[in-house]
Design an enzyme around this catalytic site. Structure first.
Site, PDB file in Angstrom:
ATOM      1  N   HIS A   4     -12.373  42.926 -19.568  1.00  0.00           N
ATOM      2  CA  HIS A   4     -11.902  42.633 -20.920  1.00  0.00           C
ATOM      3  C   HIS A   4     -10.389  42.854 -21.045  1.00  0.00           C
ATOM      4  O   HIS A   4      -9.655  41.933 -21.362  1.00  0.00           O
ATOM      5  CB  HIS A   4     -12.648  43.429 -22.001  1.00  0.00           C
ATOM      6  CG  HIS A   4     -14.123  43.264 -21.968  1.00  0.00           C
ATOM      7  ND1 HIS A   4     -14.736  42.036 -22.098  1.00  0.00           N
ATOM      8  CD2 HIS A   4     -15.131  44.165 -21.805  1.00  0.00           C
ATOM      9  CE1 HIS A   4     -16.044  42.181 -22.020  1.00  0.00           C
ATOM     10  NE2 HIS A   4     -16.308  43.468 -21.839  1.00  0.00           N
ATOM     11  N   ASP A  14     -20.874  38.271 -18.872  1.00  0.00           N
ATOM     12  CA  ASP A  14     -21.068  39.556 -19.538  1.00  0.00           C
ATOM     13  C   ASP A  14     -22.432  39.675 -20.213  1.00  0.00           C
ATOM     14  O   ASP A  14     -23.441  39.878 -19.557  1.00  0.00           O
ATOM     15  CB  ASP A  14     -19.923  39.786 -20.515  1.00  0.00           C
ATOM     16  CG  ASP A  14     -19.857  41.217 -21.046  1.00  0.00           C
ATOM     17  OD1 ASP A  14     -20.698  42.032 -20.634  1.00  0.00           O
ATOM     18  OD2 ASP A  14     -18.971  41.517 -21.854  1.00  0.00           O
TER      19      ASP A  14
END
Length: 456
Positions: free
Chosen positions: A278, A329
């Site tokens: 991220h 993810d």
């Protein structure tokens, strides 16, 4: 005709003829690729028609895609977490409830189906960020790696490579003991985590073992170096969720007087084998720390927007020296083409400027740089000696028809979807043929059954 020959004496076991292939800089028509020992043995260009015995891959063939960041059990959350509103923190409560229901057997079923969905999407390797280690309440299974081994077996059945990133997750927050939901995740100390993780076995072909630090809030600062050293001793990839939420940054500064990136740097976590997941809420010093240490960045745009995380400074990170990769993810969707274009389109929204990455650069993030982040720096290219992992995208679907073939890379990145993948080849083995999985007859049915078992 250009001829690139076999680098070893290993016999050729398969030959693929590609109507169009992405060779890193351009689209080449009529390419013949030989496979020996699961690797590319030769690449010949200028072959207008498939020769006898060759398997035809019609469309644009690119190196197999790498899904750098996955939580397989989150696939069971799709649509369920789209009801109502909330934040990352309220979404997390739903995730905990799903995690509590999993057993090694049900996790195998769900992961097998999820990895098969990845294969159908052209993904040939996955980085599984694995922290669901123990039985409910935190009691270890008789086999302490039963859950991790279920994931490895599931990837094998689905036909894709896996880097199991066994994750240290020891605390609920800075100075906080694990919550009742998190007891399944915790080995109590980094030393105990290292002992258990050290029992996992990989190989040089389909399975690699790496490490992960869940986040700076989940591993006490004094134990970060234990995980980093474990990975360093094994030359293994090391991943970490980093600055996904501003609340994490604020809590880290309150506890340690510095940002999460600085805390990781101070404890020896950053470096070229490390990937930050991220990297959303960073300041200029954080970006310099990551880029200067060659720490990678895995962007997961579909999850980051689904959870309202924000848009990370991907362009600035790459300029500073941080290689970019992509992950699905939480599996709001599993589509690396969507992740690639979303990274570019997010940056356009943020800056009001178009064209931050070429299609070639985005394909590299979805393939070669992702494979490197998973411990396979030789993968992600169509060259002799590289793993024979291929993904073929149709150029005649309603999304991709029309553009001239020389623009096929732009078509794949900016118009295609996972539904346009026609073939997936892993180690020279045809895993998806003409849009159908060759090992699992009914992937949608397998997904429906595995998810229903957790919500029943």
């Amino acid at each position: 005709m250009q001829l690139t020959t076999q680098p070893t004496g290993t016999p050729v076991t398969a030959t693929y003829w590609m109507s169009h292939a992405w060779l890193g800089t351009h689209v080449e028509p009529g390419v013949l690729l030989d496979v020996a020992g699961g690797r590319i043995a030769g690449v010949r260009t200028g072959i207008e028609t498939p020769p006898p015995g060759a398997t035809s891959l019609r469309g644009l063939t690119v190196p197999g895609l790498a899904n750098t960041h996955s939580h397989a059990f989150h696939r069971a959350l799709r649509s369920t977490v789209q009801v109502g509103s909330g934040t990352f923190w309220t979404w997390r409560e739903t995730m905990y409830r799903t995690a509590a229901r999993l057993t090694p057997d049900s996790y195998y079923d769900l992961a097998r189906a999820t990895y098969a969905e990845m294969a159908l999407a052209g993904i040939t390797a996955v980085g599984e960020f694995h922290y669901l280690h123990h039985a409910p309440g935190g009691t270890p299974y008789d086999n302490p790696n039963a859950m991790g081994e279920a994931l490895i077996a599931a990837a094998g059945e689905a036909g894709i490579r896996i880097t199991l990133l066994d994750t240290a997750y020891l605390a609920a927050g800075f100075g906080e003991k694990p919550s009742r939901h998190q007891l399944r995740f915790s080995d109590t100390t980094a030393d105990a985590w290292a002992e258990r993780a050290g029992l996992l076995k990989g190989d040089d072909d389909l399975v690699r073992i790496g490490a992960a630090i869940h986040s700076v809030r989940a591993v006490p600062a004094g134990q970060l170096s234990t995980v980093a050293e474990w990975a360093r001793e094994r030359a293994a990839p090391l991943h970490v969720h980093l600055s996904e939420q501003t609340a994490e940054n604020d809590a880290c500064r309150a506890a340690h007087g510095r940002s999460p990136a600085r805390l990781l740097a101070d404890h020896g976590v950053l470096g070229p084998r490390t990937t930050g997941i991220h990297n959303t809420h960073l300041d200029a010093e954080d970006i310099e720390l990551l880029g200067g240490s060659r720490t990678g960045t895995c962007m997961c745009p579909t999850t980051e927007r689904d959870l309202a995380d924000g848009i990370g400074p991907a362009a600035a990170l790459q300029t500073a020296g941080s290689p970019l990769s992509l992950g699905s993810d939480s599996h709001a969707v599993i589509d690396l083409f969507e992740e690639a274009r979303a990274m570019e389109l997010n940056e356009r929204l943020r800056t009001h400027v178009r064209g931050h990455w070429t299609a070639a650069a985005l394909l590299r993030a979805a393939s070669a740089d992702g494979h490197a982040a998973l411990g396979r720096p030789d993968a992600g290219v169509l060259e002799p000696g590289a793993p024979a992992d291929l993904t073929t995208v149709a150029l005649d679907s309603v999304r991709t028809a029309g553009p001239v073939p020389r623009l096929a890379a732009e078509t794949a990145v900016f118009a295609a979807s996972a539904a346009d993948v026609r073939h997936t080849v892993v180690a020279g083995r045809h895993i998806v043929r003409d849009g159908r999985h060759t090992r699992i007859d009914d992937v949608p049915g397998a997904l429906a059954s595995a998810v229903a078992a957790l919500h029943g």
